[in-house]
Design a protein around this motif. Structure first.
Motif, short mmCIF file in Angstrom:
data_model
loop_
_atom_site.label_atom_id
_atom_site.label_comp_id
_atom_site.label_asym_id
_atom_site.label_seq_id
_atom_site.Cartn_x
_atom_site.Cartn_y
_atom_site.Cartn_z
N ALA A 1 0.91 -1.19 -0.16
CA ALA A 1 0.09 -0.18 -0.03
C ALA A 1 0.90 1.18 -0.14
O ALA A 1 1.70 1.28 -0.81
CB ALA A 1 -0.85 -0.02 0.99
N ASN A 2 0.88 2.01 0.89
CA ASN A 2 1.50 3.31 0.96
C ASN A 2 2.74 3.25 2.15
O ASN A 2 3.12 4.10 2.45
CB ASN A 2 0.66 4.40 1.37
CG ASN A 2 -0.04 4.54 2.52
OD1 ASN A 2 -0.23 3.27 3.17
ND2 ASN A 2 -0.90 5.56 2.85
N TYR A 3 2.81 2.09 2.51
CA TYR A 3 3.75 1.91 3.63
C TYR A 3 5.19 2.20 3.44
O TYR A 3 5.89 3.01 4.09
CB TYR A 3 3.74 0.31 4.08
CG TYR A 3 4.76 0.12 5.37
CD1 TYR A 3 4.21 0.31 6.54
CD2 TYR A 3 5.91 -0.49 5.26
CE1 TYR A 3 5.10 -0.10 7.78
CE2 TYR A 3 6.76 -0.89 6.09
CZ TYR A 3 6.45 -0.79 7.41
OH TYR A 3 7.09 -0.81 8.59
N MET A 4 5.45 1.92 2.15
CA MET A 4 6.84 2.25 1.86
C MET A 4 7.35 3.77 1.46
O MET A 4 8.34 4.33 1.49
CB MET A 4 7.45 1.47 0.55
CG MET A 4 8.68 1.31 0.43
SD MET A 4 9.75 0.56 1.86
CE MET A 4 8.94 -0.81 1.90
N ASP A 5 6.22 4.27 1.13
CA ASP A 5 6.37 5.54 0.88
C ASP A 5 6.72 6.53 1.97
O ASP A 5 7.46 7.67 1.85
CB ASP A 5 5.06 6.29 0.17
CG ASP A 5 4.72 5.64 -0.89
OD1 ASP A 5 5.49 5.26 -1.78
OD2 ASP A 5 3.51 5.79 -1.63
N SER A 6 6.13 6.07 3.28
CA SER A 6 6.36 6.85 4.51
C SER A 6 7.17 6.15 5.52
O SER A 6 7.21 6.54 6.37
CB SER A 6 5.00 7.20 5.18
OG SER A 6 4.33 8.02 4.31
N TYR A 7 7.86 5.16 4.88
CA TYR A 7 8.46 4.30 5.97
C TYR A 7 9.69 4.96 6.65
O TYR A 7 10.44 5.71 6.01
CB TYR A 7 9.19 3.20 5.21
CG TYR A 7 10.29 1.99 5.93
CD1 TYR A 7 9.61 1.15 6.88
CD2 TYR A 7 11.45 2.22 6.02
CE1 TYR A 7 10.49 0.51 7.26
CE2 TYR A 7 12.14 1.49 6.62
CZ TYR A 7 11.80 0.56 7.20
OH TYR A 7 12.75 -0.28 8.24
N HIS A 8 9.54 5.23 8.06
CA HIS A 8 10.71 5.97 8.95
C HIS A 8 10.67 7.44 8.42
O HIS A 8 11.44 8.06 8.95
CB HIS A 8 11.86 5.42 8.81
CG HIS A 8 11.92 4.05 9.44
ND1 HIS A 8 13.12 3.35 9.43
CD2 HIS A 8 11.05 3.20 10.13
CE1 HIS A 8 13.04 1.95 10.20
NE2 HIS A 8 11.61 1.96 10.45
N ALA A 9 9.65 8.02 7.96
CA ALA A 9 9.70 9.47 7.19
C ALA A 9 8.54 10.30 7.96
O ALA A 9 7.77 10.02 8.63
CB ALA A 9 9.35 9.27 5.75
N ALA A 10 8.92 11.74 7.48
CA ALA A 10 8.26 12.66 8.05
C ALA A 10 6.77 12.74 7.58
O ALA A 10 5.85 13.16 8.49
CB ALA A 10 8.84 14.06 7.75
N SER A 11 6.40 11.93 6.59
CA SER A 11 5.08 11.85 6.03
C SER A 11 4.22 10.68 6.73
O SER A 11 3.02 10.33 6.39
CB SER A 11 5.11 11.45 4.61
OG SER A 11 5.95 10.48 4.55
N ASP A 12 4.77 9.81 7.90
CA ASP A 12 4.18 8.93 8.65
C ASP A 12 3.20 9.35 9.52
O ASP A 12 3.56 9.47 10.71
CB ASP A 12 5.10 7.87 9.01
CG ASP A 12 4.32 6.49 9.71
OD1 ASP A 12 3.34 6.39 9.44
OD2 ASP A 12 5.11 5.71 10.20
N THR A 13 2.24 9.88 9.11
CA THR A 13 1.12 10.45 9.96
C THR A 13 -0.38 9.90 9.86
O THR A 13 -0.88 9.16 8.88
CB THR A 13 1.16 12.04 9.66
OG1 THR A 13 0.85 12.00 8.15
CG2 THR A 13 2.36 12.64 10.01
N PHE A 14 -1.10 10.29 10.49
CA PHE A 14 -2.51 9.75 10.80
C PHE A 14 -3.23 9.61 9.39
O PHE A 14 -3.77 8.50 9.16
CB PHE A 14 -3.52 10.49 11.65
CG PHE A 14 -4.90 10.19 11.79
CD1 PHE A 14 -5.11 8.99 12.77
CD2 PHE A 14 -5.88 10.53 11.18
CE1 PHE A 14 -6.32 8.19 12.77
CE2 PHE A 14 -7.11 10.00 11.35
CZ PHE A 14 -7.46 9.16 11.93
#
Length: 512
Positions: free
Chosen positions: A428-441
């Motif tokens: 899904a979008n997991y890799m896009d935000s992995y450990h990143a500033a974009s990992d949000t609700f």
């Protein structure tokens, strides 16, 4: 003490018995939308069906996830935010009606935190660079360093050979491709230890990486399990590419300042809660997820979503009344991002109980829909999984695998011989935000999370209520799994092999 109503005021909960079974058809449709069961399959009757009905909703799961992400935020182990989240989950498990809820301490070998970072190109044209320090890296000397930038390609042998003697005392620039898949990520992790070794042997002053995410997205990329004796940083991709082009055309000098706070060993805490079994309560099916996260985002996909999923499963198990044969123990591990120290701590604290662990199931890949379970190299687990999920709509399309890998909290259960499994999920979008500033609700797929919760609950209930169980492996059988699956090579790469070989980590050799 059990709560009479696990749901917060203002919510309605499906009634027990016939009301829950009436919801089963709706559950089947909702789960089928995510997993595609074959025609004619149906949700089983009984407590597992009622449990699944409750988890499809409405429940407080979404509110819990919003609170965790927005009110507590990123939760690096050792940080005040992580400690707040431990206390919050402990209170929530008690409020949910778990029969037991507690925390357990364990040691983390060292602390690490970024205090401030700065970088800029000095020659040929000055400009500022956005960056973050890589976890566990060393700081630069106070006040920073200024040095030549030397590209080393992808950081392989050919890249270092092309750079030659220019590497000594230089800031080495490593090119990357954008990480899209889990294979991309894992290949990058496997390549990191030999790359760092080459850099040290080449006399580098520091290592900087072109970011592997577009649009200037910054993230914490792990360099290994434990301290790394070089200053290292991830550059915003566009800044890194610009730097690479300049360094390919002529001399480039760069200023780099990484102020890192490093500390000695300290105590962290796991959160535990238990629904006690009705017959053999001393036998345990463990359900685990890691609560810690990196600090740039709010740790919703990695791995807050699965923590609130387990909380909701515990809440609904407590509410339905009947208990499975064995106990279900929920564990929110911390220290996972530091090197899976929370699950290691659990294995050591509960060493005398591991024979009585029927299974350890780990959930750690965001809110992508379940595609099956990785069985830690053990095909003998598959019949137990299939029986546990038989008759559940959401399980009809699942495919299980027998791979084994380093990377999440099943590892120490695997090398202790405990039957273990990890949920495989769509990226899904997991890799896009992995450990990143974009990992949000807002990145969470809440309908998929609910469908996953229904499957996870069916699995846990089925394993806990089954008359039989898979055995704990002895050391010889574990060693065979390590070699057959290639896990032994991964352990050597990541510096975990010696601890296994000398008996410091994993099931020790039998005493004469």
């Amino acid at each position: 003490m059990r709560s009479t109503s696990p749901l917060r005021p203002g919510r309605t909960e499906p009634g027990p018995g016939a009301g829950a079974r009436a919801l089963a058809a709706a559950i089947g449709l909702l789960i089928a939308a995510c997993t595609g069961p074959p025609p004619g399959s149906s949700i089983a009757d009984g407590p597992a069906a009622e449990l699944a009905a409750r988890l499809i909703g409405p429940t407080p799961m979404e509110d819990d996830l919003r609170h965790l992400g927005d009110r507590i935020g990123g939760r690096a182990t050792g940080s005040p935010a992580l400690e707040r989240s431990v206390d919050w989950f402990l209170g929530k498990f008690k409020e949910a009606g778990a029969d037991l809820a507690w925390t357990e301490p364990f040691p983390v070998p060292s602390s690490w935190a970024e205090e401030h970072v700065a970088a800029r190109v000095v020659l040929p044209e000055p400009f500022r660079i956005d960056l973050v320090a890589m976890p566990y890296c060393a700081p630069t000397p106070p006040g920073g360093i200024e040095a030549d930038v030397v590209p080393v390609g992808a950081g392989d042998e050919a890249g270092f050979k092309a750079a030659g003697a220019r590497t000594r005392g230089a800031i080495l620039l490593v090119d990357t491709k954008i990480i899209v898949t889990f294979d991309d990520l894992f290949t990058d992790y496997l390549n990191m230890p030999p790359l760092i070794r080459r850099a040290r042997e080449a006399g580098a002053a520091a290592l900087v990486f072109v970011g592997a995410r577009p649009h200037r997205l910054l993230y914490r990329h792990i360099a290994g399990f434990g301290p790394v004796p070089l200053p290292m940083a991830v550059l915003a991709r566009e800044d890194g590419l610009r730097l690479s082009r300049l360094a390919g055309a002529g001399p480039v000098r760069m200023f780099l300042d990484l102020a890192i706070r490093q500390g000695p060993a300290f105590q962290a805490r796991n959160v535990l809660a238990e629904i006690r079994g009705r017959e053999t309560a001393d036998e345990v099916v463990l359900a685990g997820a890691h609560l810690d996260s990196w600090d740039l985002g709010t740790g919703v996909l990695d791995n807050g979503a699965n923590c609130v999923m387990l909380l909701d499963i515990a809440r609904q198990m407590a509410a339905i009344g009947p208990r499975p044969r064995r106990s279900v123990r929920f564990v929110l591990f911390t220290g996972e991002e530091h090197g899976m120290f929370g699950s290691l701590g659990y294995a050591r604290t509960h060493a005398a109980e591991l024979d009585r662990h029927a299974a350890a199931a780990i959930f750690d890949i965001g809110t992508g829909r379940f595609t099956g379970f990785s069985l830690g190299g053990r095909s003998d687990l598959q019949p137990f999984i299939e029986v546990a999920l038989r008759g559940h709509e959401g399980a009809a399309g699942l495919t299980h695998t027998t791979d084994a890998y380093v990377g999440t909290d099943n590892f120490d259960f695997l090398i202790e011989g405990v039957p273990n499994l990890v949920a495989n999920q769509e990226p899904a979008n997991y890799m896009d935000s992995y450990h990143a500033a974009s990992d949000t609700f807002e990145k969470a797929d809440l309908p998929a999370l609910r469908a996953n919760a229904a499957i996870a609950a069916a699995l846990l209930w089925g394993l806990a209520d089954a008359p039989g169980r898979a055995p704990r492996q002895d050391r010889a059988a574990i060693a065979e799994v390590l070699e057959r699956t290639g896990l032994a090579g991964q352990m050597r790469t990541f510096g975990l092999w010696d601890a296994w070989e000398n008996g410091d980590r994993g099931r020790p050799p039998a005493q004469p």
